[in-house]
Design an enzyme around this catalytic site. Structure first.
Site, short mmCIF file in Angstrom:
data_model
loop_
_atom_site.label_atom_id
_atom_site.label_comp_id
_atom_site.label_asym_id
_atom_site.label_seq_id
_atom_site.Cartn_x
_atom_site.Cartn_y
_atom_site.Cartn_z
N LYS A 80 0.84 -1.20 0.00
CA LYS A 80 0.00 0.00 0.00
C LYS A 80 0.88 1.25 0.00
O LYS A 80 1.90 1.31 0.70
CB LYS A 80 -0.91 -0.03 1.23
N SER A 155 -9.60 1.90 3.13
CA SER A 155 -8.75 2.64 2.21
C SER A 155 -7.75 1.78 1.45
O SER A 155 -7.09 2.25 0.52
CB SER A 155 -7.97 3.71 2.98
N SER A 179 -9.99 -0.50 7.31
CA SER A 179 -9.48 -0.30 5.95
C SER A 179 -8.85 -1.51 5.29
O SER A 179 -8.53 -1.48 4.11
CB SER A 179 -8.46 0.85 5.94
#
Length: 469
Positions: A80, A155, A179
């Protein structure tokens, strides 16, 4: 897409060990999938093809030489883009950091490199990880591979999409208010948020420092156990890092004692889409038939948990961004700008009262886990929303989309407890996720529960790529 379905991390590691494939072949397959799909899905902010090929060749040389660095050696993994990678751009999904070059690795990236993992790229995320849809105004809207009009969640949406489509064999994400588990549920994956402090958060751009967790997205519980054991352990650079060597999740998965599964109906099944509730209850019935014990439990303070989580999350986020937001408010996306403005509203009294609620929630969880091994619930109380939807219907009520996506996953963040989402069914052609929450350092228990679900429900391959969904 390539003709063969994506391998799990475990399958790829086995194939490497037995000479059935090479790291270079695994890596080229991932890169080919990225080239074929990512223009539409926007899972990646940056693809590190040259680096990945160099790392794969080095891994193959080690393998042929009779030595491997670790269990992840030669396996293509995505990271990420709120986790720093030394010498490379780390954008945090923002315009402000579009050209930011990190000077050191995040702690979890160090672990990947020590293990010999191949990094295929940095994945898309909601701007600054401050949202649950990965509708990023700066790097493109990330889309769900099961249906392009649906959100992949956030996210860590890019990480989830990368694994769901085989663009990576596994991915690293972060989870402050759900997330990892939200996109895992939306994309049909195993998403694991470990115990707070078990995996290093060093080099992970903060959202809310007392809630931030770094975790994993994989295809199976076994994959998550392998990845967690490789990445977890104490990092002296992080004050909240637990003083443990590493997890033993792979070993704990082998335990055969029947699981005691708690069900808190009043909170976790209140105002849930009836079809989702049916799917989850049917899975619990199936688990009971295989030997699991289902027990009703009560956690009265959960009624206040989301209020406390919201106050703590927004206040800590706004405090962290305060100077940068004051100087460059125009460089934030509209939804993130609103969130930061709202984070200035809670008072010190509100924040302290929220911390008191947090203590009560932790105490109640601790008491419940004296009775059961894990708690079960739907991961999401709603069907996967469409991109751009701001409200959803639950029964006869219209509700805020983001609040609903976080409602059932947030308490595990507030209490810092391990939690996983695993696919347990399908609804309207989209996966449905089931959540398990366990006691502190109970990663083995939540992954055992997830593995039991995997034995009973086999997710079909993604079939809607390229369709409107």
């Amino acid at each position: 897409m390539t003709s063969a379905g994506p391998l799990s991390l475990t399958q790829a590691a086995h194939a490497l060990t037995h000479g059935a494939t090479t790291s270079r072949a695994l890596t080229e397959d991932c890169l080919a999938r990225i080239a074929a799909q990512d223009a539409d899905l926007r899972a990646f902010i940056s693809v590190e093809a040259d680096l990945a090929r160099r790392q794969a060749e080095a891994a193959d040389a080690r393998l042929y030489g009779g030595g491997r660095l670790g269990t992840l050696d030669g396996l293509p993994i995505a990271v990420k883009d709120n986790l720093s990678t030394a010498g490379g751009v780390t954008t945090i999904g923002s315009a402000i950091f579009r050209d930011h070059v990190a000077t050191e690795n995040a702690g979890v990236v160090d672990r990947l490199e020590e293990q010999g993992a191949v990094r295929v790229g940095k994945t898309n995320l909601h701007e600054f990880a401050l949202g649950v849809t990965t509708e990023n105004p700066h790097f493109g809207i990330c889309r769900n591979p099961w249906g392009h009009k649906r959100t992949p969640g956030g996210s860590s949406g890019g990480s989830a999409v990368a694994v769901a489509t085989g663009m990576a064999l596994a991915a690293i994400g972060s989870d402050t208010s759900g997330s990892i588990r939200i996109p895992a549920a939306a994309c049909g994956l195993l998403g694991l948020k470990p115990t707070y402090g078990l995996v290093s958060s060093h080099g992970c751009y903060p959202e809310a420092w007392s809630l931030d967790h770094v975790g994993v997205l994989t295809r199976t519980a076994q994959d998550a156990a392998i990845l967690l054991d490789a990445l977890s352990g104490h990092d002296p650079r992080v004050p909240s890092s637990l003083r443990v060597v590493s997890s033993r999740a792979v070993r704990e998965l082998e335990e055969t004692r029947p699981l005691r599964i708690g069900l808190e109906e009043r909170f976790f099944l209140e105002a849930v889409d009836p079809d989702i509730e049916t799917i989850v209850r049917e899975m619990l019935d199936s688990l009971a038939r295989t030997g699991a014990q289902i027990e009703l439990v009560a956690l009265p303070s959960l009624d206040d948990a989301i209020y406390a989580l919201t106050v703590i999350d927004t206040a800590e986020t706004t405090a962290f961004h305060a100077e940068q937001f004051r100087e460059r408010p125009q460089d934030y996306g509209e939804d993130v700008r609103l969130l930061l403005e709202c984070g200035a509203l809670p008072t010190a009294v509100d924040y302290l009262q929220a911390q008191q609620i947090r203590s009560r929630v932790r105490d109640e969880f601790r008491q419940v886990f004296e009775q059961v091994d894990v708690l079960a619930s739907p991961t999401l109380p709603i069907r996967t929303p469409r991109v751009g939807e701001s409200t959803v219907r639950v029964g006869e009520q219209e509700r805020d989309r983001d609040g609903e996506l976080m409602r059932l996953v947030g308490p595990a963040n507030l209490a810092g407890l391990p939690s996983t989402s695993v696919p347990c069914g399908m609804l309207d052609g989209m996966p449905v996720g089931m959540q398990f929450v366990g006691p502190a350092l109970g990663e083995g228990a939540v992954l055992r529960a997830a593995a039991a679900v995997e034995e009973l429900f086999h997710l079909p391959p993604v079939t809607s790529w390229g369709e409107e969904g």
